[in-house]
Design a protein around this motif. Structure first.
Motif, short mmCIF file in Angstrom:
data_model
loop_
_atom_site.label_atom_id
_atom_site.label_comp_id
_atom_site.label_asym_id
_atom_site.label_seq_id
_atom_site.Cartn_x
_atom_site.Cartn_y
_atom_site.Cartn_z
N CYS A 666 37.66 -4.31 -99.86
CA CYS A 666 36.53 -4.29 -98.94
C CYS A 666 37.04 -4.44 -97.51
CB CYS A 666 35.55 -5.41 -99.27
SG CYS A 666 34.59 -5.07 -100.78
N ILE A 667 36.57 -3.56 -96.63
CA ILE A 667 37.10 -3.46 -95.27
C ILE A 667 35.95 -3.67 -94.30
CG2 ILE A 667 38.38 -2.00 -93.67
CD1 ILE A 667 39.21 -0.31 -96.18
N SER A 668 36.06 -4.70 -93.46
CA SER A 668 34.99 -5.04 -92.53
C SER A 668 35.49 -5.00 -91.10
CB SER A 668 34.44 -6.44 -92.83
OG SER A 668 33.96 -6.51 -94.16
N SER A 669 34.71 -4.39 -90.23
CA SER A 669 35.01 -4.41 -88.81
C SER A 669 34.21 -5.53 -88.16
CB SER A 669 34.64 -3.07 -88.17
OG SER A 669 34.70 -3.16 -86.76
N LEU A 670 34.90 -6.39 -87.42
CA LEU A 670 34.23 -7.49 -86.72
C LEU A 670 33.97 -7.17 -85.26
CD1 LEU A 670 36.00 -10.66 -88.21
CD2 LEU A 670 34.08 -9.33 -89.10
N SER A 671 34.28 -5.95 -84.86
CA SER A 671 34.02 -5.55 -83.47
C SER A 671 32.51 -5.47 -83.23
CB SER A 671 34.66 -4.19 -83.18
OG SER A 671 36.06 -4.25 -83.35
N THR A 672 32.09 -5.87 -82.04
CA THR A 672 30.66 -5.86 -81.70
C THR A 672 30.37 -4.94 -80.52
OG1 THR A 672 31.00 -7.81 -80.30
CG2 THR A 672 30.31 -8.19 -82.58
N ASP A 673 31.25 -3.94 -80.33
CA ASP A 673 31.12 -3.07 -79.16
C ASP A 673 30.65 -1.67 -79.52
OD1 ASP A 673 33.33 -2.23 -80.53
OD2 ASP A 673 34.72 -2.34 -78.84
N GLY A 674 29.98 -1.54 -80.64
CA GLY A 674 29.51 -0.22 -81.03
C GLY A 674 30.50 0.57 -81.86
N THR A 675 31.54 -0.08 -82.39
CA THR A 675 32.49 0.60 -83.26
C THR A 675 31.78 1.07 -84.53
OG1 THR A 675 34.31 -0.77 -82.46
CG2 THR A 675 34.63 0.32 -84.58
N THR A 676 32.02 2.33 -84.91
CA THR A 676 31.39 2.88 -86.10
C THR A 676 32.44 3.51 -87.01
OG1 THR A 676 30.98 5.00 -84.99
CG2 THR A 676 29.22 3.35 -84.91
N TYR A 677 32.06 3.69 -88.28
CA TYR A 677 32.96 4.35 -89.22
C TYR A 677 32.66 5.84 -89.26
CZ TYR A 677 35.18 6.00 -93.44
OH TYR A 677 35.94 6.73 -94.31
N LYS A 678 33.74 6.65 -89.28
CA LYS A 678 33.60 8.11 -89.32
C LYS A 678 34.46 8.67 -90.44
CE LYS A 678 34.34 12.27 -86.52
NZ LYS A 678 34.81 12.79 -85.20
N PRO A 679 33.87 9.32 -91.44
CA PRO A 679 34.69 9.99 -92.46
C PRO A 679 35.46 11.14 -91.82
CG PRO A 679 32.41 9.73 -93.19
CD PRO A 679 32.43 9.43 -91.72
N LEU A 680 36.69 11.35 -92.28
CA LEU A 680 37.53 12.42 -91.76
C LEU A 680 38.06 13.26 -92.92
CD1 LEU A 680 39.62 10.34 -89.16
CD2 LEU A 680 37.66 11.83 -88.67
N THR A 681 38.63 14.40 -92.59
CA THR A 681 39.24 15.26 -93.59
C THR A 681 40.70 15.53 -93.22
OG1 THR A 681 38.54 17.27 -92.44
CG2 THR A 681 37.06 16.39 -94.14
N GLY A 682 41.46 15.94 -94.21
CA GLY A 682 42.86 16.30 -93.99
C GLY A 682 43.26 17.38 -94.96
N PRO A 683 44.45 17.95 -94.80
CA PRO A 683 44.92 18.98 -95.73
C PRO A 683 44.94 18.46 -97.17
CG PRO A 683 46.34 18.86 -93.80
CD PRO A 683 45.42 17.69 -93.72
N ALA A 684 44.59 19.32 -98.10
CA ALA A 684 44.56 18.93 -99.51
C ALA A 684 45.96 18.58 -99.99
CB ALA A 684 43.98 20.05 -100.36
N ASN A 685 46.03 17.55 -100.81
CA ASN A 685 47.28 17.14 -101.44
C ASN A 685 47.24 17.60 -102.89
OD1 ASN A 685 49.42 15.72 -102.73
ND2 ASN A 685 49.30 14.08 -101.20
N PRO A 686 48.16 18.48 -103.33
CA PRO A 686 48.10 18.99 -104.71
C PRO A 686 48.42 17.96 -105.77
CG PRO A 686 50.13 19.71 -103.64
CD PRO A 686 49.30 19.03 -102.58
#
Length: 741
Positions: A666-686
């Motif tokens: 479980c990963i929690s951000s304690l920042s209170t400055d408007g930090t948000t989580y953004k899903p990203l993509t990358g090249p497929a790994n075979p």
């Protein structure tokens, strides 16, 4: 290289100075980061006694004078033709200074200091003439212990220990007589040398076939030495003749494929050594001619530019070639004249250096995979080199540190490798167990006893008996946390002795992104219970491929800081990548809390003015706390990247959860400055699925902070951040840590 006292007249020195050209303030330390560093220095306690002295070359110097002092007294003066010196006798415990100058001009380097104390391990290496005499006094076979016994003469104890390995090797060799393809040049027409995926696959095919044949040759020759059965002798001749028939200028040449080129050489040499006395004169002459022909380009490369590796050591293939030729020369010295020159050029130089990828403590900056690959070279070549010369590199202090690194970063039960190229490769535990079996330390003994499976029989049947590791009375794991300052690696474990441990790996390396290293300074990897929870993304299709350059080596493919949509550390500036580096600036370890801090400002090539990451591992709650402090002259939107092998599920705007089979994070951000989580993509790994994301700042700014809590096992301990006039205190469960403002 001899000890002597030296003086030179002032008038002669002045005349020679005109010939030498202008000197600089400290010519022994080059501004070129690829040049060997002047060492030892900075009052560093030396792991080895006597220490090795190195310095940058002086233009056109015919030789050098090294002066070592203890206080105001000159302790010793040495002369050498190369820009390193390894004394052959130990130093008394003391604090020393040293300086060096060329023999043709009085231009002393800046004095440097070092310490020899009770912790410095004595490792003395005789001078070349003594080494040569030792080798020549040992008849063939030199690659195995003197008095090497045929299997029929083994004691009951030896048979109990090594009988299973003999049975397995016998079964394998007899099966492979018909299943391993005989190599021929017609199988591999010479092709383009331009790097590509197709070329990588082509070279891989050649590597596999030659690898099978050299192992079969060495195994058959060893079995003949152990049994004197003609079927093994015949198989050794068949494989040796096929390898000797390959065109040294074809696809197995030094230019086209140096890896298989050197394998062919050493296997022919080892086979000749093992079946010496039974090899007919015609075949012996032919194999020797092939060995000399193939060694010539390798030798000429190594001695080019006045022994190029002495000054420019960061060449992985060159350093390995140096080891191969050192072993070849030791096994062939006295058999033909050329071997003497090979011996003088390589043996002492290799024993002195071993490799340039760490300092005293024996790490391996080029990454876990290449450290693992190196153990294969060490086993194959250090054992015969020790038998021939009497110098056992498994006892070198650097090697003990290297073994400790393996125990900490590739421990029994580890899920994989960390850092650098091919980090996605699997752990080959039989090879690692084989290497660790040659180290007589409690940590190595613990490692061997807790690693499942047997070491390769070809290695074991040539090993000393008993194994050095079996002489250790009290095996014990190394500490639960370690820092390797010269490579910038940190490991923190919940309990290293527990195969279900949590392991936190942190890197901020002075070697930067050079060679097989990545732009991953201040990055993290987390394992728990045999699962990788935070991974390094991507895979290597071939070295320096477009995929590697654009993704695999980039900061955005690691659990590290980027900005403005994935911009990270510099990875494409060739040798200057050594300047794009990091360093560990703090480390402490206690039974309850481990702490490390890294500074990666240089890695960003001037884009950032602050880039520190502080990492706490709270052992009682199995929690990792990460604090990043960032600053830039230009306003930027900073990103805290994370990568996993399981989906990243957002539980809330500030909380994520990852479940990898039976382990969670479980990963929690304690920042209170408007930090948000953004899903990203990358090249497929075979090879397996990968998931990517980042905590992202909402607005661009010239400074930023990320405070992230990683709860291993999602036990969800209470977390609170308390502020006061004196600072901030983060409380996780029952543990409090003080954070900088």
């Amino acid at each position: 290289m001899k000890v002597f006292k030296h003086a030179i007249g002032v008038g002669v020195a002045a005349a020679l100075a005109l010939m030498a050209g202008p000197s600089r303030a400290d010519w022994a330390l080059s501004s070129n980061m690829a040049v060997v560093r002047a060492a030892p220095t900075s009052l560093a306690v030396q792991a080895q006694n006597p220490p090795s002295f190195t310095w940058a070359k002086y233009r056109n110097a015919p030789g050098y004078i090294v002066e070592v002092s203890a206080g105001s007294t000159v302790y010793a003066t040495y002369t050498t033709s190369r820009n390193f010196y390894l004394p052959s006798r130990r130093f008394p415990n003391n604090t020393y200074t040293w300086r060096v100058r060329p023999t043709h001009v009085v231009d002393w380097s800046t004095p440097r200091s070092f310490v020899i104390n009770a912790s410095s391990t004595v490792f003395e290496v005789p001078e070349n003439d003594a080494l040569r005499a030792t080798v020549l006094s040992r008849p063939h076979p030199r690659s195995v212990e003197q008095g090497f016994l045929m299997a029929s003469n083994w004691s009951p104890e030896l048979r109990a220990k090594r009988g299973p390995a003999l049975t397995k090797l016998t079964t394998d060799v007899l099966k492979q007589v018909t299943t391993y393809t005989i190599p021929a040049d017609s199988q591999w027409p010479v092709t383009s040398s331009t790097p590509s995926a197709a070329r990588q696959a082509y070279l891989g095919t050649i590597t596999n076939v030659i690898g099978q044949n050299v192992r079969q040759l060495e195994s058959a020759a060893l079995l003949y030495r152990l049994t004197k059965e003609s079927r093994y002798f015949d198989e050794a001749l068949r494989r040796g003749d096929a390898l000797a028939a390959l065109d040294p200028n074809g696809m197995t040449s030094y230019v086209n494929h140096d890896i298989v080129h050197r394998q062919i050489i050493i296997s022919l040499v080892k086979a000749m050594d093992l079946i010496d006395g039974d090899l007919d004169a015609t075949r012996r002459a032919k194999w020797q001619a092939v060995i000399k022909t193939r060694v010539t380009p390798m030798y000429n490369d190594l001695i080019s530019n006045n022994f190029r590796l002495d000054e420019l050591p960061y060449d992985s293939h060159g350093g390995t070639a140096l080891l191969y030729l050192a072993t070849v020369s030791a096994l062939t010295l006295g058999d033909f004249p050329e071997a003497s020159a090979w011996f003088d050029a390589t043996v002492r130089a290799y024993i002195n250096s071993v490799n340039p990828w760490s300092g005293n403590e024996g790490g391996y900056a080029n990454g876990g995979a290449y450290a693992m690959y190196s153990t294969d070279f060490f086993i194959q070549l250090w054992q015969p080199l020790a038998r021939a010369t009497g110098v056992d590199l498994f006892k070198k202090p650097w090697t003990v540190g290297f073994a400790n690194m393996i125990a900490e970063f590739m421990p029994p039960g580890a899920t994989g490798l960390v850092f650098g190229d091919q980090h996605e490769s699997y752990l080959y535990t039989p090879q690692l167990k084989s290497f660790m079996g040659r180290i007589a330390t409690p940590a190595a003994a613990w490692y061997v006893r807790n690693t499942i499976g047997d070491e390769p029989p070809l290695h074991l049947l040539q090993a000393p008996y008993p194994l050095p590791v079996d002489t250790v009375a009290a095996p014990a794991p190394p500490p639960n946390a370690i820092v390797l300052p010269s490579t910038g690696w940190v490991a923190m474990h919940s309990n290293l002795a527990d195969r279900g441990r949590t392991s936190v790996y942190f890197k901020s390396s002075p070697y930067g992104s050079y060679n097989h290293s990545h732009g991953d300074q201040n990055s993290l990897v987390i394992d728990s219970g045999g699962r990788r929870m935070l991974i390094e993304a991507g895979y290597q299709d071939y070295y320096a491929s477009p995929l590697g350059i654009s993704w695999y080596r980039q900061t955005k493919a690691h659990n590290a800081i980027t900005f403005d949509g994935g911009v990270g550390q510099i990875t494409t500036d060739n040798v200057n990548n050594l300047l794009r580096n990091g360093k560990i600036t703090a480390f402490s370890a206690t039974p309850t809390v481990d702490y490390a801090q890294g500074d990666a400002v240089p890695a960003y090539g001037g884009a950032l003015t602050t880039a520190t990451r502080s990492v706490w591992y709270l052992r009682n709650s199995d929690t990792v706390v990460v604090l990043d402090k960032l600053a830039s002259p230009t306003a930027r939107k900073f990103e805290w990247n994370l990568h996993t092998r399981a989906p990243i599920v957002a539980e809330s705007a500030s909380a994520l959860k990852v479940t990898n089979v039976d382990r969670s994070l479980c990963i929690s951000s304690l920042s209170t400055d408007g930090t948000t989580y953004k899903p990203l993509t990358g090249p497929a790994n075979p090879n397996y699925a990968e998931y990517h994301g980042a905590w992202v700042k909402g607005t661009a700014a010239t400074s930023a902070e990320f405070l992230v809590v990683l709860d291993v096992g999602c036990k969800r301990p209470p977390v609170s951040l308390r502020r006061s006039t004196s600072g901030r205190t983060l409380v996780v469960g029952t543990t409090s840590i003080v954070l900088p403002q």
